[in-house]
Motif scaffolding. Sequence first.
Motif, PDB file in Angstrom:
ATOM      1  N   GLY A 349       0.798  -1.217   0.000  1.00 22.91           N
ATOM      2  CA  GLY A 349       0.000   0.000   0.000  1.00 22.91           C
ATOM      3  C   GLY A 349       0.828   1.263   0.000  1.00 22.91           C
ATOM      4  O   GLY A 349       0.278   2.376  -0.005  1.00 22.91           O
ATOM      5  N   LYS A 354      -4.414   6.569  -1.115  1.00 25.59           N
ATOM      6  CA  LYS A 354      -5.656   5.825  -0.882  1.00 25.59           C
ATOM      7  C   LYS A 354      -6.546   5.769  -2.116  1.00 25.59           C
ATOM      8  O   LYS A 354      -7.415   4.893  -2.214  1.00 25.59           O
ATOM      9  N   TYR A 390       1.256   7.421   5.851  1.00 21.04           N
ATOM     10  CA  TYR A 390       1.112   5.972   5.696  1.00 21.04           C
ATOM     11  C   TYR A 390       1.257   5.315   7.071  1.00 21.04           C
ATOM     12  O   TYR A 390       2.338   5.302   7.652  1.00 21.04           O
ATOM     13  N   ASP A 393       0.518  -1.040   9.455  1.00 20.80           N
ATOM     14  CA  ASP A 393      -0.530  -1.911   9.980  1.00 20.80           C
ATOM     15  C   ASP A 393      -0.001  -3.222  10.553  1.00 20.80           C
ATOM     16  O   ASP A 393      -0.766  -4.157  10.787  1.00 20.80           O
ATOM     17  N   THR A 414      -1.618   1.821   5.488  1.00 19.43           N
ATOM     18  CA  THR A 414      -2.891   2.431   5.126  1.00 19.43           C
ATOM     19  C   THR A 414      -2.723   3.944   5.118  1.00 19.43           C
ATOM     20  O   THR A 414      -2.148   4.520   6.047  1.00 19.43           O
TER      21      THR A 414
END
Length: 646
Positions: A349, A354, A390, A393, A414
Amino acid sequence: MFVARALAIGLLTVLLSTPSMCRPQQDSTQEKEPPPSQNGNMGGNATGGTFAAVYDDQKRPITAGGFVDAGTVVFQDVTKAAGLSGWIHKMGTAEKKLIIEADGSGVGLIDYDNDGWLDIYMVNGSTFDAMDGKESAPHAALFHNNHDGTFTDVAAKAGVTNDRWGFGVTIGDYDNDGWPDIFVANYGKNRLYRNNHDGTFTDVAEKAGVALGGWSSGATWGDYDGDGRLDLFVAGYVRFDRADPPLAGTRAVNFSSCQFRGTPVMCGPRGLKGEPDHLFHNNGDGTFTEVSAKAGVVDKNRYYGFESIFVDINGDGKPDLVVGNDSEPNFLYINKGDGTFEDQGYMSGFALNKDGREIASMGIAAGDYENNGLIDFAVTDFSDDYKVLYHNDGAPDGRSVAGGVANDGDATFTDVSYRAGIAQTSIPFVGWGDGFIDYDNDGWLDLFMVNGHVYPQVDQHGWGTTYAERPLLFHNVKGEKGRRFEYVPPVKGTGLAIVTPGRGAAFGDLFNDGKIDVVISPIDGPPTLLRNVNDDHHHWVELKLTGGPKSPRDAMCATVFLKANGMRMRQDVLSSGSFISSNDQRPHFGLGDATDAGTAEIHWPSGVIETVKLPAVDRIYSVAEGRGITAALCGGIPCKSSGSKP
């Protein structure tokens, strides 16, 4: 889960990656207008669209306004008093007709003489007339710290003036002799200044095999293969040919016009050829071997690389590698532990924001803003786009386990920019250098951003933006859904109210008072030194680490967890960050009102995990691998003992 996510993001990228700018779906709170025209047939910078201008109550563009009469005073501009104002950065012409004239240079913080005080290395640019011998070349500055709040430029005496077109800088002890060395990334051949231990340096880039010759930008040091020696990664930016420069309407840009909001501007980076990245393995004999292909970090598409950082992302004790690419997907290379990397940019990611869209990645701040033991990234980018946070996670809390830190093997991020509170405020600004800094020593990392536009033409139009811009500071606070950032308004006459075309920035404790200061390199002007004068009385500790026989001598990429004040905080020894710059490499921890300095758990590059009890607060401790605390500074001078006042 990873495969599905990668396929979905990859498909979206194919749909959005075109030479011209694409209009992504925007947040419902944003003004929706037609997309910007910054191409003709040429691309410009990746942006999120064209947004309504923002003005303050005096009708000034918010990028150079929005000042308040009273409030928290965090920084004061002490540039002149410190003796830095006489040095001038120079890069090309004022018109900025070519991209090479617009990007600016970095800043390196380095204790080059090992006296315990940080000195400042300012990279300078150049001009074509200087390159042709028609005028004197602009010189870099090495400002020696005089321990009294002032600095003296000793670059000529030290032999580090770098009379080339300079961009990035990274600091590291590549030969493990206990003295920091300087790598300067240039347009043209790079410099590797080896420290001679006597206040001077020798350029050994050619002999070492790292001179290259194209346009190098951000570089970083790290021991990726665990042999105890620092290796070097150098990001490449744009392939720039002086004989065929990318001027609008010429063959170099396929006779295209290049525009921003209908106004002619310089061309690029989109539409121009890129330079490849390079990974150099340290051979241990003063030379390096190019191993990009062997290690799996070949930039086959030749993206426009800016900042790069070696840092352990997934908690396995091995330095991974992140690369911010301008208007192209970012790289996130995970270290596999066998001398090779795997790019997990899309899967993690980190490659896109996003909206599944690449951004004009300029600066990268790396830090654990949630105190959960995981490295997060803040990435600055162009105006008409939000700056991206960012969130890592991975498994939280950085729990110690045999041989490393507990982690589920996940390296996923994320984009939480809107949720965390940095997106909307940052949209009008063109962001460059940035850093996670605990400016008030409350134990939580705050976020500082340096800004400045690339097109001088913006001052001639009512677009609600300016060429020179003010910095942004966000305070880390507790929100309903976790940590978030609260905008700190700029008080008139203070450091946050300076307006300058900022580029590089470095963050560190320049006065050995436990407060993090900021050095800003503008384009075409004097530097700015912002001294931290926040009125908190919180306690703090800093660590100067020295690696053992199986670690790099400067402990590069070591991770420190400090358990104090009811928290478990993380700091890393990093050679690079911000925008093509190099920060203070001493892990710094704010302690709030706690009077117990806590216990440091140090994860050395060798793989050894060592626990050290810190005797007292408000100290800078020297800690050597396997030997514990070897010295301490109190108020910038040696303490009478590690636990007493001087």
